[in-house]
Motif scaffolding. Sequence first.
Motif, PDB file in Angstrom:
ATOM      1  N   LEU A   1      56.081  22.383  -8.056  1.00 13.41           N
ATOM      2  CA  LEU A   1      55.139  21.575  -8.690  1.00 13.41           C
ATOM      3  C   LEU A   1      53.653  21.479  -8.013  1.00 13.41           C
ATOM      4  CD1 LEU A   1      54.755  19.654 -10.902  1.00 13.41           C
ATOM      5  CD2 LEU A   1      55.488  17.959  -9.270  1.00 13.41           C
ATOM      6  N   ALA A   2      53.870  21.398  -6.751  1.00 15.16           N
ATOM      7  CA  ALA A   2      52.482  21.195  -5.861  1.00 15.16           C
ATOM      8  C   ALA A   2      51.810  22.739  -5.857  1.00 15.16           C
ATOM      9  CB  ALA A   2      52.594  20.717  -4.759  1.00 15.16           C
ATOM     10  N   SER A   3      52.768  23.718  -5.590  1.00 11.04           N
ATOM     11  CA  SER A   3      52.089  25.148  -5.273  1.00 11.04           C
ATOM     12  C   SER A   3      53.068  26.104  -6.309  1.00 11.04           C
ATOM     13  CB  SER A   3      52.489  25.366  -3.929  1.00 11.04           C
ATOM     14  OG  SER A   3      53.966  25.305  -3.674  1.00 11.04           O
ATOM     15  N   PRO A   4      52.459  26.547  -7.261  1.00 13.26           N
ATOM     16  CA  PRO A   4      53.109  27.372  -8.053  1.00 13.26           C
ATOM     17  C   PRO A   4      53.776  28.699  -7.577  1.00 13.26           C
ATOM     18  CG  PRO A   4      50.928  26.701  -8.936  1.00 13.26           C
ATOM     19  CD  PRO A   4      50.873  26.451  -7.590  1.00 13.26           C
ATOM     20  N   ASN A   5      54.869  29.029  -8.474  1.00 13.17           N
ATOM     21  CA  ASN A   5      55.634  30.111  -8.041  1.00 13.17           C
ATOM     22  C   ASN A   5      54.562  31.251  -8.109  1.00 13.17           C
ATOM     23  OD1 ASN A   5      57.200  32.357  -7.469  1.00 13.17           O
ATOM     24  ND2 ASN A   5      58.720  31.499  -8.830  1.00 13.17           N
ATOM     25  N   PRO A   6      54.260  32.109  -6.964  1.00 22.32           N
ATOM     26  CA  PRO A   6      53.346  33.086  -7.154  1.00 22.32           C
ATOM     27  C   PRO A   6      53.825  34.363  -7.987  1.00 22.32           C
ATOM     28  CG  PRO A   6      54.209  32.978  -4.920  1.00 22.32           C
ATOM     29  CD  PRO A   6      54.605  31.917  -5.485  1.00 22.32           C
ATOM     30  N   ALA A   7      55.287  34.451  -7.956  1.00 27.05           N
ATOM     31  CA  ALA A   7      55.754  35.486  -8.764  1.00 27.05           C
ATOM     32  C   ALA A   7      55.494  35.236 -10.366  1.00 27.05           C
ATOM     33  CB  ALA A   7      57.356  35.337  -8.777  1.00 27.05           C
ATOM     34  N   PHE A   8      54.820  34.208 -10.737  1.00 23.85           N
ATOM     35  CA  PHE A   8      54.563  34.278 -12.190  1.00 23.85           C
ATOM     36  C   PHE A   8      53.083  33.902 -12.129  1.00 23.85           C
ATOM     37  CE2 PHE A   8      58.880  32.478 -12.265  1.00 23.85           C
ATOM     38  CZ  PHE A   8      59.344  33.140 -13.241  1.00 23.85           C
ATOM     39  N   TYR A   9      52.515  34.481 -13.341  1.00 26.10           N
ATOM     40  CA  TYR A   9      51.262  34.780 -13.720  1.00 26.10           C
ATOM     41  C   TYR A   9      50.807  33.437 -14.142  1.00 26.10           C
ATOM     42  CZ  TYR A   9      47.083  35.512 -16.749  1.00 26.10           C
ATOM     43  OH  TYR A   9      45.716  35.703 -17.194  1.00 26.10           O
ATOM     44  N   ASP A  10      49.520  32.884 -13.239  1.00 24.38           N
ATOM     45  CA  ASP A  10      48.934  31.698 -13.479  1.00 24.38           C
ATOM     46  C   ASP A  10      47.811  31.705 -14.829  1.00 24.38           C
ATOM     47  OD1 ASP A  10      47.748  29.094 -13.371  1.00 24.38           O
ATOM     48  OD2 ASP A  10      46.892  29.634 -11.240  1.00 24.38           O
ATOM     49  N   ILE A  11      48.079  31.180 -15.793  1.00 31.82           N
ATOM     50  CA  ILE A  11      47.399  31.065 -17.075  1.00 31.82           C
ATOM     51  C   ILE A  11      45.923  30.395 -16.890  1.00 31.82           C
ATOM     52  CG2 ILE A  11      47.426  30.246 -19.177  1.00 31.82           C
ATOM     53  CD1 ILE A  11      50.367  30.513 -19.384  1.00 31.82           C
ATOM     54  N   GLY A  12      45.886  29.531 -16.205  1.00 29.56           N
ATOM     55  CA  GLY A  12      44.428  28.927 -15.914  1.00 29.56           C
ATOM     56  C   GLY A  12      44.241  27.698 -16.454  1.00 29.56           C
ATOM     57  N   ASP A  13      44.955  27.286 -17.321  1.00 28.46           N
ATOM     58  CA  ASP A  13      44.490  26.025 -18.131  1.00 28.46           C
ATOM     59  C   ASP A  13      45.862  24.985 -18.064  1.00 28.46           C
ATOM     60  OD1 ASP A  13      46.318  26.476 -20.142  1.00 28.46           O
ATOM     61  OD2 ASP A  13      44.725  27.721 -21.114  1.00 28.46           O
ATOM     62  N   TRP A  14      45.538  23.872 -18.381  1.00 30.37           N
ATOM     63  CA  TRP A  14      46.590  22.613 -18.301  1.00 30.37           C
ATOM     64  C   TRP A  14      47.757  23.107 -19.497  1.00 30.37           C
ATOM     65  CZ3 TRP A  14      47.887  19.803 -14.429  1.00 30.37           C
ATOM     66  CH2 TRP A  14      47.000  19.535 -13.480  1.00 30.37           C
ATOM     67  N   ILE A  15      47.102  23.311 -20.746  1.00 31.04           N
ATOM     68  CA  ILE A  15      48.327  23.539 -21.719  1.00 31.04           C
ATOM     69  C   ILE A  15      49.045  24.806 -21.446  1.00 31.04           C
ATOM     70  CG2 ILE A  15      48.502  24.049 -24.217  1.00 31.04           C
ATOM     71  CD1 ILE A  15      45.726  22.369 -24.539  1.00 31.04           C
ATOM     72  N   GLY A  16      48.428  26.034 -21.087  1.00 30.13           N
ATOM     73  CA  GLY A  16      49.323  26.997 -20.956  1.00 30.13           C
ATOM     74  C   GLY A  16      50.152  26.829 -19.690  1.00 30.13           C
ATOM     75  N   ASN A  17      49.592  26.198 -18.795  1.00 26.43           N
ATOM     76  CA  ASN A  17      50.408  26.315 -17.261  1.00 26.43           C
ATOM     77  C   ASN A  17      51.578  25.260 -17.482  1.00 26.43           C
ATOM     78  OD1 ASN A  17      49.282  28.172 -15.774  1.00 26.43           O
ATOM     79  ND2 ASN A  17      47.755  26.822 -14.956  1.00 26.43           N
ATOM     80  N   CYS A  18      51.277  24.364 -18.202  1.00 27.96           N
ATOM     81  CA  CYS A  18      52.469  23.324 -18.598  1.00 27.96           C
ATOM     82  C   CYS A  18      53.713  23.966 -19.232  1.00 27.96           C
ATOM     83  CB  CYS A  18      51.989  22.023 -19.571  1.00 27.96           C
ATOM     84  SG  CYS A  18      52.798  20.524 -19.188  1.00 27.96           S
ATOM     85  N   ALA A  19      53.283  24.862 -20.236  1.00 30.80           N
ATOM     86  CA  ALA A  19      54.459  25.257 -21.076  1.00 30.80           C
ATOM     87  C   ALA A  19      54.982  26.407 -20.088  1.00 30.80           C
ATOM     88  CB  ALA A  19      53.790  25.848 -22.492  1.00 30.80           C
ATOM     89  N   ASN A  20      54.105  27.158 -19.368  1.00 32.41           N
ATOM     90  CA  ASN A  20      54.682  28.114 -18.566  1.00 32.41           C
ATOM     91  C   ASN A  20      55.550  27.693 -17.462  1.00 32.41           C
ATOM     92  OD1 ASN A  20      55.001  30.713 -17.254  1.00 32.41           O
ATOM     93  ND2 ASN A  20      53.064  30.589 -16.326  1.00 32.41           N
ATOM     94  N   PHE A  21      55.034  26.413 -16.803  1.00 35.14           N
ATOM     95  CA  PHE A  21      56.035  25.902 -15.975  1.00 35.14           C
ATOM     96  C   PHE A  21      57.158  25.383 -16.506  1.00 35.14           C
ATOM     97  CE2 PHE A  21      57.142  21.890 -13.198  1.00 35.14           C
ATOM     98  CZ  PHE A  21      57.334  22.792 -12.001  1.00 35.14           C
TER      99      PHE A  21
END
Length: 78
Positions: free
Chosen positions: A43-63
Amino acid sequence: MLADLREEFKKLSLDTSSGETKFPAVSSPYNGVRSVEYAKTHLASPNPAFYDIGDWIGNCANFTSQCLWYGFGDDNRV
């Protein structure tokens, strides 16, 4: 499709001694505890194995999809 699903569920047998459903060897039952563990870890530090989308909406769905994916037992990227 609904008829196919009903047939598939009929094939699953219920073990009355333990109360658990026996799943086919190719299935992967969902484990919510694993999902929560993944969420707490990343939650606090994203998994670096996955692409960071860069916006709240995409990152939320991705997470969310990562948490579900991990809950089904696949942790090859962790």
